[in-house]
Design a protein around this motif. Structure first.
Motif, PDB file in Angstrom:
ATOM      1  N   GLY A  40      49.324  45.084  22.296  1.00 18.82           N
ATOM      2  CA  GLY A  40      50.041  44.852  23.538  1.00 18.82           C
ATOM      3  C   GLY A  40      50.082  46.038  24.475  1.00 18.82           C
ATOM      4  N   GLN A  41      49.330  47.089  24.160  1.00 19.11           N
ATOM      5  CA  GLN A  41      49.283  48.244  25.060  1.00 19.11           C
ATOM      6  C   GLN A  41      48.387  47.934  26.256  1.00 19.11           C
ATOM      7  OE1 GLN A  41      51.340  50.983  24.536  1.00 19.11           O
ATOM      8  NE2 GLN A  41      52.062  49.475  23.039  1.00 19.11           N
ATOM      9  N   VAL A  42      48.912  48.132  27.435  1.00 14.39           N
ATOM     10  CA  VAL A  42      48.185  47.793  28.662  1.00 14.39           C
ATOM     11  C   VAL A  42      47.385  49.015  29.114  1.00 14.39           C
ATOM     12  CG1 VAL A  42      48.376  46.953  31.024  1.00 14.39           C
ATOM     13  CG2 VAL A  42      50.033  46.189  29.291  1.00 14.39           C
ATOM     14  N   VAL A  43      46.076  48.890  29.044  1.00 16.53           N
ATOM     15  CA  VAL A  43      45.188  49.991  29.406  1.00 16.53           C
ATOM     16  C   VAL A  43      45.054  50.103  30.918  1.00 16.53           C
ATOM     17  CG1 VAL A  43      42.822  50.851  29.221  1.00 16.53           C
ATOM     18  CG2 VAL A  43      43.945  49.831  27.224  1.00 16.53           C
ATOM     19  N   ALA A  44      44.993  48.965  31.607  1.00 16.79           N
ATOM     20  CA  ALA A  44      44.891  48.952  33.067  1.00 16.79           C
ATOM     21  C   ALA A  44      45.332  47.583  33.568  1.00 16.79           C
ATOM     22  CB  ALA A  44      43.462  49.249  33.524  1.00 16.79           C
ATOM     23  N   SER A  45      45.843  47.563  34.792  1.00 13.52           N
ATOM     24  CA  SER A  45      46.301  46.303  35.374  1.00 13.52           C
ATOM     25  C   SER A  45      46.276  46.411  36.892  1.00 13.52           C
ATOM     26  CB  SER A  45      47.722  45.974  34.901  1.00 13.52           C
ATOM     27  OG  SER A  45      48.214  44.794  35.522  1.00 13.52           O
ATOM     28  N   ALA A  46      45.987  45.297  37.559  1.00 10.36           N
ATOM     29  CA  ALA A  46      45.995  45.268  39.019  1.00 10.36           C
ATOM     30  C   ALA A  46      46.378  43.867  39.476  1.00 10.36           C
ATOM     31  CB  ALA A  46      44.634  45.666  39.592  1.00 10.36           C
ATOM     32  N   VAL A  47      47.105  43.798  40.583  1.00 11.90           N
ATOM     33  CA  VAL A  47      47.510  42.524  41.168  1.00 11.90           C
ATOM     34  C   VAL A  47      47.260  42.571  42.668  1.00 11.90           C
ATOM     35  CG1 VAL A  47      49.402  40.910  41.596  1.00 11.90           C
ATOM     36  CG2 VAL A  47      49.303  42.156  39.426  1.00 11.90           C
ATOM     37  N   ALA A  48      46.555  41.557  43.167  1.00 11.06           N
ATOM     38  CA  ALA A  48      46.391  41.389  44.610  1.00 11.06           C
ATOM     39  C   ALA A  48      47.397  40.332  45.047  1.00 11.06           C
ATOM     40  CB  ALA A  48      44.969  40.965  44.938  1.00 11.06           C
ATOM     41  N   SER A  49      48.491  40.778  45.655  1.00  5.54           N
ATOM     42  CA  SER A  49      49.581  39.878  46.025  1.00  5.54           C
ATOM     43  C   SER A  49      49.236  39.063  47.269  1.00  5.54           C
ATOM     44  CB  SER A  49      50.858  40.682  46.277  1.00  5.54           C
ATOM     45  OG  SER A  49      51.882  39.848  46.788  1.00  5.54           O
ATOM     46  N   GLN A  50      49.745  37.823  47.297  1.00  3.79           N
ATOM     47  CA  GLN A  50      49.578  36.964  48.462  1.00  3.79           C
ATOM     48  C   GLN A  50      50.909  36.706  49.178  1.00  3.79           C
ATOM     49  OE1 GLN A  50      47.393  33.339  47.692  1.00  3.79           O
ATOM     50  NE2 GLN A  50      45.911  34.343  46.349  1.00  3.79           N
ATOM     51  N   VAL A  51      51.926  37.495  48.877  1.00  3.60           N
ATOM     52  CA  VAL A  51      53.254  37.262  49.447  1.00  3.60           C
ATOM     53  C   VAL A  51      53.211  37.238  50.974  1.00  3.60           C
ATOM     54  CG1 VAL A  51      55.531  38.287  49.797  1.00  3.60           C
ATOM     55  CG2 VAL A  51      54.595  38.096  47.500  1.00  3.60           C
ATOM     56  N   LEU A  52      52.549  38.206  51.593  1.00  2.00           N
ATOM     57  CA  LEU A  52      52.502  38.268  53.049  1.00  2.00           C
ATOM     58  C   LEU A  52      51.765  37.070  53.638  1.00  2.00           C
ATOM     59  CD1 LEU A  52      51.833  42.082  53.638  1.00  2.00           C
ATOM     60  CD2 LEU A  52      53.995  40.839  53.765  1.00  2.00           C
ATOM     61  N   ILE A  53      50.796  36.552  52.902  1.00  2.00           N
ATOM     62  CA  ILE A  53      50.030  35.401  53.386  1.00  2.00           C
ATOM     63  C   ILE A  53      50.907  34.160  53.443  1.00  2.00           C
ATOM     64  CG2 ILE A  53      48.095  33.856  52.879  1.00  2.00           C
ATOM     65  CD1 ILE A  53      46.694  36.229  51.554  1.00  2.00           C
ATOM     66  N   HIS A  54      51.700  33.932  52.377  1.00  2.00           N
ATOM     67  CA  HIS A  54      52.449  32.684  52.262  1.00  2.00           C
ATOM     68  C   HIS A  54      53.851  32.752  52.855  1.00  2.00           C
ATOM     69  CE1 HIS A  54      49.286  30.976  49.798  1.00  2.00           C
ATOM     70  NE2 HIS A  54      49.298  32.084  49.074  1.00  2.00           N
ATOM     71  N   ASN A  55      54.321  33.943  53.169  1.00  2.00           N
ATOM     72  CA  ASN A  55      55.678  34.083  53.683  1.00  2.00           C
ATOM     73  C   ASN A  55      55.889  33.265  54.960  1.00  2.00           C
ATOM     74  OD1 ASN A  55      58.337  35.263  53.650  1.00  2.00           O
ATOM     75  ND2 ASN A  55      57.684  36.540  55.365  1.00  2.00           N
TER      76      ASN A  55
ATOM     77  N   VAL B  10      40.240  47.268  37.861  1.00  2.00           N
ATOM     78  CA  VAL B  10      40.726  47.451  36.493  1.00  2.00           C
ATOM     79  C   VAL B  10      39.672  48.143  35.634  1.00  2.00           C
ATOM     80  CG1 VAL B  10      41.320  46.202  34.372  1.00  2.00           C
ATOM     81  CG2 VAL B  10      42.416  45.597  36.541  1.00  2.00           C
ATOM     82  N   LEU B  11      38.422  47.741  35.768  1.00  2.00           N
ATOM     83  CA  LEU B  11      37.358  48.356  34.979  1.00  2.00           C
ATOM     84  C   LEU B  11      37.147  49.814  35.366  1.00  2.00           C
ATOM     85  CD1 LEU B  11      34.755  45.439  34.885  1.00  2.00           C
ATOM     86  CD2 LEU B  11      36.332  46.143  33.082  1.00  2.00           C
ATOM     87  N   GLU B  12      37.210  50.106  36.653  1.00  2.00           N
ATOM     88  CA  GLU B  12      37.029  51.495  37.093  1.00  2.00           C
ATOM     89  C   GLU B  12      38.203  52.367  36.676  1.00  2.00           C
ATOM     90  OE1 GLU B  12      36.357  51.236  41.281  1.00  2.00           O
ATOM     91  OE2 GLU B  12      34.257  50.597  41.067  1.00  2.00           O
ATOM     92  N   ASP B  13      39.418  51.820  36.757  1.00  2.00           N
ATOM     93  CA  ASP B  13      40.588  52.591  36.344  1.00  2.00           C
ATOM     94  C   ASP B  13      40.552  52.929  34.858  1.00  2.00           C
ATOM     95  OD1 ASP B  13      41.568  52.563  38.893  1.00  2.00           O
ATOM     96  OD2 ASP B  13      43.102  51.047  38.531  1.00  2.00           O
ATOM     97  N   SER B  14      40.020  52.008  34.058  1.00  2.87           N
ATOM     98  CA  SER B  14      40.016  52.192  32.598  1.00  2.87           C
ATOM     99  C   SER B  14      38.765  52.900  32.091  1.00  2.87           C
ATOM    100  CB  SER B  14      40.132  50.831  31.908  1.00  2.87           C
ATOM    101  OG  SER B  14      39.009  50.022  32.224  1.00  2.87           O
ATOM    102  N   GLY B  15      37.687  52.796  32.840  1.00  2.00           N
ATOM    103  CA  GLY B  15      36.432  53.394  32.410  1.00  2.00           C
ATOM    104  C   GLY B  15      35.765  52.675  31.252  1.00  2.00           C
ATOM    105  N   VAL B  16      36.091  51.378  31.045  1.00  2.00           N
ATOM    106  CA  VAL B  16      35.531  50.651  29.904  1.00  2.00           C
ATOM    107  C   VAL B  16      34.143  50.105  30.233  1.00  2.00           C
ATOM    108  CG1 VAL B  16      37.850  49.968  29.170  1.00  2.00           C
ATOM    109  CG2 VAL B  16      36.446  48.382  30.516  1.00  2.00           C
ATOM    110  N   ASN B  17      33.407  49.834  29.191  1.00  2.00           N
ATOM    111  CA  ASN B  17      32.121  49.128  29.299  1.00  2.00           C
ATOM    112  C   ASN B  17      32.406  47.646  29.060  1.00  2.00           C
ATOM    113  OD1 ASN B  17      29.635  47.938  29.011  1.00  2.00           O
ATOM    114  ND2 ASN B  17      28.825  49.455  27.570  1.00  2.00           N
ATOM    115  N   PRO B  18      32.321  46.794  30.077  1.00  2.00           N
ATOM    116  CA  PRO B  18      32.714  45.393  29.909  1.00  2.00           C
ATOM    117  C   PRO B  18      31.875  44.629  28.890  1.00  2.00           C
ATOM    118  CG  PRO B  18      31.585  45.718  32.006  1.00  2.00           C
ATOM    119  CD  PRO B  18      31.861  47.078  31.446  1.00  2.00           C
TER     120      PRO B  18
END
Length: 332
Positions: free
Chosen positions: A26-41, A66-74
């Motif tokens: 459950g350790q989170v190596v990297a995470s990203a969210v592109a929010s749509q709040v401004l679009i739907h508000n 996420v891949l660039e932040d973590s440096g993983v080989n997908p």
């Protein structure tokens, strides 16, 4: 960083494009969210066609981030987990089609994940919190339910909403009060500055384990239409108090009927300060461990989908990777 022992999770069930990279603990190596709040508000809620188009624009850049932040080989990932439902059909298809293409290109397995199972597993992100048997309260914009969980793969639905979810009621009341979308954070914030002096109803609070919030929402609307000089803060405080009374009463009844080691509260509304405080008091009284995801993992995210995907791999589950707009918590 090596990709061995990591799953990439992709979440596009509704209005946010989310990607996470999580190991089996459950350790989170990297995470990203592109929010749509401004679009739907501007619409006061999610506009499905606009949501799916925004996912198309954002999903590959979010995966790349996420891949660039973590440096993983997908190509060394254990798997890709992607939300297959429930959710908006257009949004789901963007995530599923993208994940399928990436899985084929990288030659890694793909797992179709039940979004609700993802929320359940969010409570174990960053730290193993849940002790079994566990009582689950899932509260979000689309769902309000109680479930008994004996293990990640052993879940029984014991209570559901008969109409609106509590998150949906929050959004609708927020719109009535002119507070915008999403409603949860702003209504809770206003409630903190108000006095709960309006006797709004507590629907079906004394009956069974099912929920109903449509009548409460309608009661707020009738009050606003009939009364003059009302204060936004007091209306919000009275509405939130009614919601909390119902949610906690149902949890108390469920824990009495199904003795549990943990009370696990997940979903976007699990970020609500009033709910967290009321649940802590209930668990202290009942001698039950309260398990809450960190605030940043309460709302929809890719990390929870990756976490749930580990359960699918462990059970050797081969659920078809196809969109399913309606799934229950019992569906793997």
């Amino acid at each position: 960083m090596t990709s061995n022992g990591l799953i990439l999770g992709i979440e596009t069930s509704c209005d946010d494009t989310a990607v996470g990279l999580v190991d089996e603990r459950g350790q989170v190596v990297a995470s990203a969210v592109a929010s749509q709040v401004l679009i739907h508000n501007r619409y006061g809620g999610v506009y499905p066609e606009v949501a799916s188009r925004a996912h198309i624009d954002k999903i590959i850049p979010t995966v790349r981030m996420v891949l660039e932040d973590s440096g993983v080989n997908p190509r060394e990932l254990e798997a890709i987990g992607v939300t297959r439902g429930p959710g908006l059909i257009g949004s789901l298809m963007v995530g599923l089609d993208t994940a399928s293409g990436l899985a084929a290109g990288w030659n890694v397995p793909i797992v179709g994940v039940n979004h609700l199972r993802g929320h359940l597993r969010s409570a174990d992100l960053e730290e193993q919190r849940v002790e079994f048997p566990a009582m689950i309260l899932l509260v979000s914009g689309g769902h309000t339910l109680l479930a008994r969980m004996n293990g990640p793969s052993d879940i029984k639905l014991i209570g559901n909403t008969l109409d609106d979810s509590v998150g949906e009621a929050y959004d609708k009341v927020s719109r009535m009060l002119g507070l915008g979308y999403p409603g949860g954070p702003v209504v809770d914030r206003m409630a903190g500055a108000g006095i709960p002096n309006i006797p709004f109803p507590r629907p079906v609070i004394n009956h069974g384990l099912d929920f109903s919030f449509s009548g409460l929402k309608s009661a707020v609307m009738r009050y606003l239409e009939a009364e003059k000089g009302w204060k936004v803060e007091d209306v919000a405080a009275s509405f939130v108090a009614a919601c909390m009374d119902v949610l906690i009463a149902k949890c108390r009844r469920a824990l009495a009927a199904y003795p549990s080691s943990s009370l696990v509260i997940v979903g976007g509304v699990a970020a609500s300060p009033p709910l967290r405080a009321a649940a802590a008091q209930l668990c202290d009284e009942a001698g039950v461990r309260l398990c809450l995801p960190p605030l940043k993992w309460s709302t929809d995210n890719g990390a929870m989908i990756a976490m749930a995907a580990w359960d699918y791999l462990a059970s050797d589950n081969h659920t078809p990777v196809q969109p399913q707009t309606s799934l229950t918590i019992e569906s793997f």
